[in-house]
Design a protein around this motif. Structure first.
Motif, PDB file in Angstrom:
ATOM      1  N   SER A   5     -11.788  34.177  18.485  1.00  0.00           N
ATOM      2  CA  SER A   5     -12.253  33.170  17.520  1.00  0.00           C
ATOM      3  C   SER A   5     -11.227  32.050  17.446  1.00  0.00           C
ATOM      4  N   THR A   6     -11.617  30.919  16.856  1.00  0.00           N
ATOM      5  CA  THR A   6     -10.713  29.766  16.786  1.00  0.00           C
ATOM      6  C   THR A   6      -9.541  30.031  15.855  1.00  0.00           C
ATOM      7  N   ASP A   7      -9.647  31.072  15.007  1.00  0.00           N
ATOM      8  CA  ASP A   7      -8.552  31.373  14.086  1.00  0.00           C
ATOM      9  C   ASP A   7      -7.798  32.646  14.442  1.00  0.00           C
ATOM     10  N   HIS A   8      -7.975  33.133  15.652  1.00  0.00           N
ATOM     11  CA  HIS A   8      -7.324  34.369  16.071  1.00  0.00           C
ATOM     12  C   HIS A   8      -5.799  34.205  16.036  1.00  0.00           C
ATOM     13  N   PRO A   9      -5.060  35.241  15.573  1.00  0.00           N
ATOM     14  CA  PRO A   9      -3.587  35.146  15.501  1.00  0.00           C
ATOM     15  C   PRO A   9      -2.924  34.822  16.847  1.00  0.00           C
ATOM     16  N   ALA A  10      -3.601  35.096  17.961  1.00  0.00           N
ATOM     17  CA  ALA A  10      -3.029  34.789  19.282  1.00  0.00           C
ATOM     18  C   ALA A  10      -2.854  33.281  19.481  1.00  0.00           C
ATOM     19  N   LEU A  11      -3.544  32.472  18.668  1.00  0.00           N
ATOM     20  CA  LEU A  11      -3.453  31.011  18.804  1.00  0.00           C
ATOM     21  C   LEU A  11      -2.325  30.405  17.968  1.00  0.00           C
ATOM     22  N   TYR A  12      -1.706  31.206  17.109  1.00  0.00           N
ATOM     23  CA  TYR A  12      -0.709  30.678  16.168  1.00  0.00           C
ATOM     24  C   TYR A  12       0.711  31.047  16.583  1.00  0.00           C
ATOM     25  N   ARG A  13       1.611  30.056  16.487  1.00  0.00           N
ATOM     26  CA  ARG A  13       3.018  30.276  16.826  1.00  0.00           C
ATOM     27  C   ARG A  13       3.883  29.550  15.819  1.00  0.00           C
ATOM     28  N   ASP A  14       5.128  30.061  15.647  1.00  0.00           N
ATOM     29  CA  ASP A  14       6.014  29.398  14.686  1.00  0.00           C
ATOM     30  C   ASP A  14       7.344  29.003  15.309  1.00  0.00           C
ATOM     31  N   LEU A  15       7.418  29.018  16.644  1.00  0.00           N
ATOM     32  CA  LEU A  15       8.667  28.656  17.316  1.00  0.00           C
ATOM     33  C   LEU A  15       8.350  27.898  18.594  1.00  0.00           C
ATOM     34  N   LEU A  16       9.063  26.806  18.820  1.00  0.00           N
ATOM     35  CA  LEU A  16       8.907  26.082  20.078  1.00  0.00           C
ATOM     36  C   LEU A  16      10.209  25.397  20.427  1.00  0.00           C
ATOM     37  N   ARG A  17      10.340  25.029  21.690  1.00  0.00           N
ATOM     38  CA  ARG A  17      11.525  24.294  22.146  1.00  0.00           C
ATOM     39  C   ARG A  17      11.062  23.043  22.869  1.00  0.00           C
ATOM     40  N   THR A  18      11.761  21.948  22.593  1.00  0.00           N
ATOM     41  CA  THR A  18      11.442  20.675  23.246  1.00  0.00           C
ATOM     42  C   THR A  18      12.435  20.420  24.381  1.00  0.00           C
ATOM     43  N   ASN A  19      12.157  19.369  25.140  1.00  0.00           N
ATOM     44  CA  ASN A  19      13.193  18.855  26.036  1.00  0.00           C
ATOM     45  C   ASN A  19      14.126  17.986  25.195  1.00  0.00           C
ATOM     46  N   ARG A  20      14.990  17.198  25.824  1.00  0.00           N
ATOM     47  CA  ARG A  20      15.909  16.328  25.079  1.00  0.00           C
ATOM     48  C   ARG A  20      15.097  15.397  24.184  1.00  0.00           C
ATOM     49  N   VAL A  21      15.436  15.375  22.903  1.00  0.00           N
ATOM     50  CA  VAL A  21      14.666  14.577  21.944  1.00  0.00           C
ATOM     51  C   VAL A  21      15.068  13.110  22.045  1.00  0.00           C
ATOM     52  N   HIS A  22      14.066  12.242  22.004  1.00  0.00           N
ATOM     53  CA  HIS A  22      14.307  10.790  21.916  1.00  0.00           C
ATOM     54  C   HIS A  22      14.341  10.442  20.425  1.00  0.00           C
ATOM     55  N   TRP A  23      15.546  10.172  19.916  1.00  0.00           N
ATOM     56  CA  TRP A  23      15.721   9.837  18.495  1.00  0.00           C
ATOM     57  C   TRP A  23      15.587   8.328  18.328  1.00  0.00           C
ATOM     58  N   ILE A  24      14.978   7.892  17.234  1.00  0.00           N
ATOM     59  CA  ILE A  24      14.707   6.472  17.049  1.00  0.00           C
ATOM     60  C   ILE A  24      15.875   5.740  16.392  1.00  0.00           C
ATOM     61  N   ALA A  25      16.238   6.116  15.157  1.00  0.00           N
ATOM     62  CA  ALA A  25      17.249   5.348  14.407  1.00  0.00           C
ATOM     63  C   ALA A  25      18.663   5.861  14.669  1.00  0.00           C
ATOM     64  N   GLU A  26      18.809   7.182  14.718  1.00  0.00           N
ATOM     65  CA  GLU A  26      20.131   7.801  14.802  1.00  0.00           C
ATOM     66  C   GLU A  26      20.112   8.819  15.926  1.00  0.00           C
ATOM     67  N   GLU A  27      21.070   8.820  16.786  1.00  0.00           N
ATOM     68  CA  GLU A  27      21.015   9.618  18.018  1.00  0.00           C
ATOM     69  C   GLU A  27      22.079  10.707  18.055  1.00  0.00           C
ATOM     70  N   PRO A  28      21.824  11.966  17.771  1.00  0.00           N
ATOM     71  CA  PRO A  28      20.747  12.456  16.880  1.00  0.00           C
ATOM     72  C   PRO A  28      21.150  12.270  15.419  1.00  0.00           C
ATOM     73  N   PRO A  29      20.255  12.571  14.476  1.00  0.00           N
ATOM     74  CA  PRO A  29      20.581  12.376  13.059  1.00  0.00           C
ATOM     75  C   PRO A  29      21.891  13.078  12.671  1.00  0.00           C
ATOM     76  N   ALA A  30      22.704  12.403  11.861  1.00  0.00           N
ATOM     77  CA  ALA A  30      24.027  12.903  11.462  1.00  0.00           C
ATOM     78  C   ALA A  30      23.947  14.304  10.852  1.00  0.00           C
ATOM     79  N   GLU A  31      22.948  14.529  10.010  1.00  0.00           N
ATOM     80  CA  GLU A  31      22.794  15.840   9.353  1.00  0.00           C
ATOM     81  C   GLU A  31      22.615  16.945  10.400  1.00  0.00           C
ATOM     82  N   LEU A  32      21.839  16.658  11.431  1.00  0.00           N
ATOM     83  CA  LEU A  32      21.584  17.636  12.490  1.00  0.00           C
ATOM     84  C   LEU A  32      22.864  17.924  13.280  1.00  0.00           C
ATOM     85  N   VAL A  33      23.650  16.905  13.536  1.00  0.00           N
ATOM     86  CA  VAL A  33      24.922  17.070  14.252  1.00  0.00           C
ATOM     87  C   VAL A  33      25.903  17.867  13.400  1.00  0.00           C
ATOM     88  N   ARG A  34      25.979  17.508  12.118  1.00  0.00           N
ATOM     89  CA  ARG A  34      26.946  18.125  11.205  1.00  0.00           C
ATOM     90  C   ARG A  34      26.588  19.589  10.920  1.00  0.00           C
TER      91      ARG A  34
END
Length: 126
Positions: A5-34
């Protein structure tokens, strides 16, 4: 995997990984670095509601994204777009996805559930 079904638990995930993020204003955000992690929101489809998440910064500039609640049909190749309030922080292509809610439930029935090393084996990097 054809989910029953469209709501089957097999379709849901809570973790993913990206490639290198393209940050817009701050590369990367200071809070994330700190702090090495940062709460924000994300979406991976244009019209979808924003989902609260926690970003964890990796050495190579990629991020792990842990969702507060699992999202449906996250697919490698889509772009994860990150927001803080109304501000778009940046985006990264989804490279890997963690195990589905269904897989996690099966694991919990057997024992504690997968460790990070097992998650890495489930969805190899592309």
């Amino acid at each position: 995997l054809k989910a029953p079904s469209t709501d089957h638990p097999a379709l849901y995930r809570d973790l993913l990984r990206t490639n290198r993020v393209h940050w817009i204003a701050e590369e990367p955000p200071a809070e994330l670095v700190r702090e090495k992690m940062m709460e924000c929101h994300f979406r991976f489809r244009h019209q979808m509601a924003l989902v609260p998440c926690v970003l964890t910064l990796n050495q190579d500039g990629s991020v792990w994204v842990t969702l507060v609640k699992p999202a449906r049909a996250i697919t490698p190749g889509q772009f994860a777009v990150f927001y803080k309030g109304d501000e778009c922080l940046g985006s990264g292509k989804i490279l890997r996805i963690g195990p589905s809610v269904y897989t996690m439930q099966q694991g919990k029935n057997r024992e504690e559930g997968p460790k990070k090393e097992e998650i890495d084996k489930i969805e190899p990097a592309t």
